[in-house]
Design a protein around this motif. Sequence first.
Motif, short mmCIF file in Angstrom:
data_model
loop_
_atom_site.label_atom_id
_atom_site.label_comp_id
_atom_site.label_asym_id
_atom_site.label_seq_id
_atom_site.Cartn_x
_atom_site.Cartn_y
_atom_site.Cartn_z
N TRP A 1 0.88 -1.29 0.07
CA TRP A 1 -0.02 0.00 -0.18
C TRP A 1 1.00 1.10 -0.03
O TRP A 1 1.98 1.36 0.71
N GLY A 2 0.52 2.21 -0.80
CA GLY A 2 1.17 3.55 -0.85
C GLY A 2 2.33 3.59 -1.60
O GLY A 2 2.94 4.62 -1.45
N ARG A 3 2.68 2.42 -2.24
CA ARG A 3 3.95 2.51 -3.03
C ARG A 3 3.80 2.79 -4.51
O ARG A 3 4.68 2.19 -5.39
N GLY A 4 2.54 2.78 -4.89
CA GLY A 4 2.29 2.70 -6.34
C GLY A 4 2.47 1.56 -7.14
O GLY A 4 2.49 1.29 -8.33
N ILE A 5 2.41 0.32 -6.43
CA ILE A 5 2.44 -1.26 -7.04
C ILE A 5 1.14 -1.57 -7.77
O ILE A 5 1.44 -2.15 -8.85
N ALA A 6 -0.03 -1.15 -7.35
CA ALA A 6 -1.08 -1.54 -8.18
C ALA A 6 -1.06 -0.64 -9.64
O ALA A 6 -1.39 -1.20 -10.51
N THR A 7 -0.64 0.52 -9.40
CA THR A 7 -0.72 1.49 -10.59
C THR A 7 0.42 0.82 -11.51
O THR A 7 -0.12 0.68 -12.84
N GLU A 8 1.55 0.75 -11.11
CA GLU A 8 2.60 0.07 -11.96
C GLU A 8 2.13 -1.28 -12.77
O GLU A 8 2.47 -1.51 -13.67
N ALA A 9 1.64 -2.05 -11.80
CA ALA A 9 1.11 -3.48 -12.37
C ALA A 9 0.11 -3.26 -13.47
O ALA A 9 0.05 -3.64 -14.56
N MET A 10 -1.14 -2.65 -13.29
CA MET A 10 -1.92 -2.23 -14.17
C MET A 10 -1.59 -1.53 -15.33
O MET A 10 -2.16 -1.88 -16.28
N HIS A 11 -0.76 -0.64 -15.07
CA HIS A 11 -0.03 -0.06 -16.42
C HIS A 11 0.44 -1.10 -17.26
O HIS A 11 0.03 -0.79 -18.55
N ALA A 12 1.27 -1.98 -16.77
CA ALA A 12 1.72 -2.90 -17.82
C ALA A 12 0.74 -3.74 -18.37
O ALA A 12 0.73 -4.22 -19.53
#
Length: 177
Positions: A108-119
């Motif tokens: 949480w709060g690390r941009g992990i979901a955004t980075e994964a979903m961007h790919a």
Amino acid sequence: MPQAPILETIRLILRPHRVEDYPACRILWADEQVVRHIGGAPQDGQAVWFRLLRYAGMWPMLGYGMWVIEERDSGAFLGEAGLLNAERGIPELEGVPEAGWVVGPEAWGRGIATEAMHAILEWADAHLDAPSLRCIIDPDNMASIKVAEKLGFHALVDTTYGGKPTRVFERVKNPPL
């Protein structure tokens, strides 16, 4: 497509689920804080096992599905993300792949979901014949709404799902460069 292709980002490896992921999936889906906006109730071992089997079945049947989000440096299981067809009975989701993501508290709060979903969205734009993707988010889940907006999703309609308020978001496919 028999299984998820491997996608890589600077910090992540997105890979197919394996039987060995069951313990980590069980911890993720049993966490009350993780599921508070996703159904609201922790899942037991059998529900998580069936979820894992469902993930494997989506790829050969639909040509898309879910990935494990794995941290590149440590190999840690951080969550899951991808595309699905859950036959939820929500008219706005019919015939449109649904995007979804869930990460554990350590991400949480690390941009992990955004980075994964961007790919994943880049992969979807290149490989799926779908003019748009949609997702559903609990209107109180501000963290997921922020992720959706960063990825280009916009609110489409408010509805209910499972008797709870639900917002449907849409992202139009990016044209090829």
